[in-house]
Structures are given as structure tokens and as C-alpha cells.
Design a protein around this motif. Structure first.
Motif, PDB file in Angstrom:
ATOM      1  N   ASN A   1      44.026  46.187  49.233  1.00 51.54           N
ATOM      2  CA  ASN A   1      45.262  45.420  49.131  1.00 51.54           C
ATOM      3  C   ASN A   1      45.024  43.981  49.589  1.00 51.54           C
ATOM      4  OD1 ASN A   1      47.176  47.595  48.351  1.00 51.54           O
ATOM      5  ND2 ASN A   1      46.527  48.463  50.312  1.00 51.54           N
ATOM      6  N   ARG A   2      45.405  43.021  48.752  1.00 55.06           N
ATOM      7  CA  ARG A   2      45.104  41.622  49.020  1.00 55.06           C
ATOM      8  C   ARG A   2      46.393  40.797  49.041  1.00 55.06           C
ATOM      9  NH1 ARG A   2      39.536  40.576  45.531  1.00 55.06           N
ATOM     10  NH2 ARG A   2      38.478  42.504  46.202  1.00 55.06           N
TER      11      ARG A   2
ATOM     12  N   LEU B   1      43.288  46.682  38.503  1.00 52.54           N
ATOM     13  CA  LEU B   1      43.781  45.535  39.253  1.00 52.54           C
ATOM     14  C   LEU B   1      45.282  45.424  39.015  1.00 52.54           C
ATOM     15  CD1 LEU B   1      41.068  42.927  38.131  1.00 52.54           C
ATOM     16  CD2 LEU B   1      40.879  44.705  39.885  1.00 52.54           C
ATOM     17  N   THR B   2      46.059  45.353  40.083  1.00 54.48           N
ATOM     18  CA  THR B   2      47.510  45.242  39.929  1.00 54.48           C
ATOM     19  C   THR B   2      48.019  43.969  40.600  1.00 54.48           C
ATOM     20  OG1 THR B   2      48.159  46.498  41.931  1.00 54.48           O
ATOM     21  CG2 THR B   2      47.686  47.757  39.927  1.00 54.48           C
ATOM     22  N   LEU B   3      48.963  43.334  39.936  1.00 58.96           N
ATOM     23  CA  LEU B   3      49.580  42.102  40.424  1.00 58.96           C
ATOM     24  C   LEU B   3      51.074  42.344  40.588  1.00 58.96           C
ATOM     25  CD1 LEU B   3      47.854  39.656  37.905  1.00 58.96           C
ATOM     26  CD2 LEU B   3      47.156  40.088  40.269  1.00 58.96           C
TER      27      LEU B   3
ATOM     28  N   LEU C   1      49.190  49.731  47.931  1.00 57.81           N
ATOM     29  CA  LEU C   1      48.921  51.140  47.649  1.00 57.81           C
ATOM     30  C   LEU C   1      48.002  51.671  48.732  1.00 57.81           C
ATOM     31  CD1 LEU C   1      49.278  53.525  45.643  1.00 57.81           C
ATOM     32  CD2 LEU C   1      47.241  52.683  44.447  1.00 57.81           C
ATOM     33  N   ALA C   2      48.436  52.705  49.411  1.00 60.52           N
ATOM     34  CA  ALA C   2      47.646  53.258  50.507  1.00 60.52           C
ATOM     35  C   ALA C   2      46.267  53.676  50.011  1.00 60.52           C
ATOM     36  CB  ALA C   2      48.371  54.457  51.116  1.00 60.52           C
TER      37      ALA C   2
ATOM     38  N   VAL D   1      42.602  47.500  43.151  1.00 58.07           N
ATOM     39  CA  VAL D   1      42.733  46.262  43.911  1.00 58.07           C
ATOM     40  C   VAL D   1      44.157  45.776  43.656  1.00 58.07           C
ATOM     41  CG1 VAL D   1      41.910  43.922  44.319  1.00 58.07           C
ATOM     42  CG2 VAL D   1      40.298  45.718  43.611  1.00 58.07           C
ATOM     43  N   CYS D   2      44.952  45.642  44.723  1.00 63.33           N
ATOM     44  CA  CYS D   2      46.385  45.358  44.580  1.00 63.33           C
ATOM     45  C   CYS D   2      46.735  44.049  45.270  1.00 63.33           C
ATOM     46  CB  CYS D   2      47.215  46.500  45.189  1.00 63.33           C
ATOM     47  SG  CYS D   2      46.813  48.139  44.540  1.00 63.33           S
ATOM     48  N   TRP D   3      47.158  43.073  44.476  1.00 65.59           N
ATOM     49  CA  TRP D   3      47.621  41.809  45.040  1.00 65.59           C
ATOM     50  C   TRP D   3      49.131  41.881  45.262  1.00 65.59           C
ATOM     51  CZ3 TRP D   3      43.345  41.733  41.837  1.00 65.59           C
ATOM     52  CH2 TRP D   3      42.244  40.969  42.269  1.00 65.59           C
ATOM     53  N   TYR D   4      49.576  41.381  46.407  1.00 69.66           N
ATOM     54  CA  TYR D   4      51.003  41.377  46.718  1.00 69.66           C
ATOM     55  C   TYR D   4      51.355  40.065  47.392  1.00 69.66           C
ATOM     56  CZ  TYR D   4      49.722  42.531  51.574  1.00 69.66           C
ATOM     57  OH  TYR D   4      49.193  42.511  52.849  1.00 69.66           O
ATOM     58  N   SER D   5      52.605  39.635  47.228  1.00 70.02           N
ATOM     59  CA  SER D   5      53.019  38.318  47.706  1.00 70.02           C
ATOM     60  C   SER D   5      54.274  38.397  48.562  1.00 70.02           C
ATOM     61  CB  SER D   5      53.284  37.382  46.511  1.00 70.02           C
ATOM     62  OG  SER D   5      53.880  36.173  46.934  1.00 70.02           O
ATOM     63  N   ASN D   6      54.354  37.503  49.546  1.00 68.28           N
ATOM     64  CA  ASN D   6      55.547  37.418  50.385  1.00 68.28           C
ATOM     65  C   ASN D   6      56.646  36.569  49.746  1.00 68.28           C
ATOM     66  OD1 ASN D   6      54.243  34.963  50.633  1.00 68.28           O
ATOM     67  ND2 ASN D   6      54.234  34.938  52.866  1.00 68.28           N
TER      68      ASN D   6
END
Length: 298
Positions: free
Chosen positions: A270-271, A201-203, A265-266, A247-252
Motif C-alpha cells: 500500500n502506497r 496495480l490499483t489507484l 488492501l491488507a 500494489v495499491c495507491w491511496y490518497s488523503n
């Protein structure tokens, strides 16, 4: 190491503040107080510049762009979260809660917690209680040397994975913030360890690098340059299907990793997160709840 650096910096700042107040207070208490607030104001300003750059560069990114009000809220939240993490938890509290490896297996999967750039295990202090309450054995690593190559962190992660696996009898979950996700990928590459990890899990991990990486003088900072050689080489070395473990969380509103889609990550799950800033992301209750749910999922 980073705790020692941060303690020294805070001590120097405290002595400078005390000297300023002692000098100026007899002449003008107002001037003394205003001058004492200058370091905090500079911190606010630097953080504001990060958010302005982030919001500007995200305008052409594929991720949903944040509203101006969201950016202001994220800036304000990150200012105070960063002060707590970098001025208290990391320098003074990073050893306050020990890793938990129960003598008897709980039947729950274990977790390895991997922090990011210029951080230490103190980042994860709020996580220890919930993890233990749910029966998840866990180890929070310190990645050193602080400004060394990301590749050098593979051995530290390997040791933590072995310890958690021995305590639980199961492949662990790796929970990673920021650079920690790249360190986990470097560990997978170095040890061909796909069969020994359940999920990663990546944040806010700069899987594709980050625009700010161009300004770093640290080895690991330069490795995180946007679309840089190191992140490209890492991606090209990964076997097909590995990203499905992520599972990769990303924020605007991530003020460190931007444009926002670079934290995707392709091939991974991605969440999108609407609004949290970079350090805030690792401590936001909603994100913590989502991660804990993933950790408990078979």
C-alpha cells in the motif's frame, strides 16, 4: 453506453444554454452570461461538498490527513480534470486510440487497463503513448453494463487478459482505477486466475468500500458501500497471500473513496499519495511514472 449517455447529456445542456442566451441576451448580456455559468457553478459546488465531506471524515482515519490548502488545490485540479475526462475524452475520444497488440512479441509484459465507476476506456487515453513507447502491449476494456454488478465484469477482463497473454506470451499486469480494482479481484475469484496475472496495480480502489456508496442506486455503486456485504464477501473468499500481488495507491485527498484507508488492501504493498484527487490520481505524471516502473519490474 456511457459515452452515449454523456453525449446526450452534453447535447441537452448545450441546447439549454443556447436557448437561455438567445432569450436573455437582448434584455441583459450580463444576466445572460451569469445564467449560462450556473451549470458550471453547480458542478463546482457539488465537487466542493465531496471534498468537505472527505476532509471531515478523514479526521479519524489512520492515513495522514491533508492540509486545508491541499484540499483546496485538489478540488480545483479535480474540477478541470473531471471536465476534460467526462465532457471530452469519454464521450468523444474513447475510440481515438486503439488497443495495441503487436504481431511480434516485444519481450515486455503486457497490460490490461480497467476503468472505474461511470467511466470508459477514454480515461486511459494519456497512457497509450507511454505504454507503447516502452513496448507494453495493452488492452483498455469497457466495463458494461454500466450500472450492473461488479461480478459481471469478470468475463470482460478475462477476454482482455487472454488477448494480451496471447500477444506477449507472459502473464499481464492489470492497471485499475477505482472500481476497476474490485472488478479485477472479482475476476480473480471467478476464474481462479492467480497464476495468469503478474501483478495488479490499483489507484484509488475502494477495497473496503467507500462512504459515498450509501447514496448510490446502481447495483455496482451499492456493492461499494463502506464495509458493505459485497466487499466483505469478496475479501473472505480470497486465499491467503493473494493480496501480495497487489500494489495499491491511496490518497488523503480522494474525494470519491474515503475514508482514505479504505483504498488500502491488507497484505498488499500500500502506497500513500499526498494530495491528488480521485480522477486526477489516474493521470498525475508522478503516479503514471510510478505505475510504469512497476509494470516494467519483474
Amino acid at each position: 453506453m456511457i459515452a452515449r449517455w454523456q453525449k446526450i447529456l452534453l447535447l441537452i445542456l448545450a441546447l439549454a444554454e443556447a436557448a437561455w442566451l438567445a432569450w436573455q441576451w437582448p434584455q441583459s448580456p450580463v444576466r445572460a452570461l451569469l445564467g449560462a455559468l450556473v451549470p458550471l457553478a453547480l458542478f463546482w459546488l457539488v465537487m466542493a461538498v465531496e471534498f468537505v465531506l472527505m476532509h471531515h471524515l478523514n479526521r479519524r482515519d489512520g492515513a495522514r490527513r491533508a492540509r486545508t490548502g491541499q484540499v483546496v488545490r485538489a478540488w480545483w485540479a479535480e474540477v478541470w480534470v473531471a471536465l476534460v475526462v467526462f465532457c471530452w475524452r469519454q464521450p468523444f475520444r474513447h475510440k481515438a486510440v486503439a488497443d495495441w497488440l503487436p504481431a511480434q512479441a516485444t519481450g515486455r509484459r503486457g497490460v490490461v487497463l480497467v476503468h472505474g465507476f461511470m467511466c470508459n476506456r477514454g480515461l486511459w487515453l494519456p497512457w497509450h503513448g507511454p505504454l507503447r513507447a516502452q513496448g507494453h502491449a495493452h488492452v483498455a476494456v469497457n466495463l458494461e453494463p454500466v450500472m450492473g454488478s461488479i461480478d459481471d465484469y469478470a468475463a470482460i477482463i478475462e477476454d482482455a487478459v487472454l488477448r494480451v497473454t496471447a500477444a506477449t506470451g507472459m502473464a499481464p499486469v492489470l492497471l485499475c482505477h477505482s472500481m476497476g480494482g474490485l472488478a479485477a479481484r472479482a475476476w480473480l475469484r471467478a476464474h481462479a486466475a492467480d497464476a495468469r496475472v503478474h501483478r495488479i496495480l490499483t489507484l484509488g480502489t475502494p477495497h473496503g468500500g467507500t462512504w459515498l456508496g450509501r447514496f448510490s442506486r446502481a447495483v455496482n455503486g451499492r456493492q461499494m458501500s463502506l464495509a458493505g456485504d459485497w466487499v466483505k464477501t469478496l475479501l473472505n473468499a480470497e486465499p491467503q497471500g493473494r493480496a501480495q500481488r497487489f500494489v495499491c495507491w491511496y490518497s488523503n485527498c480522494d474525494n470519491i473513496v474515503f475514508p482514505a484507508s479504505t483504498a488500502m488492501l491488507a497484505g498488499a504493498d500500500n502506497r500513500f499519495l499526498d494530495g491528488p484527487a480521485h480522477v486526477e490520481m489516474a493521470l498525475q505524471p508522478e503516479v503514471m511514472a510510478a505505475c510504469l516502473a512497476e509494470i516494467g519490474r519483474d
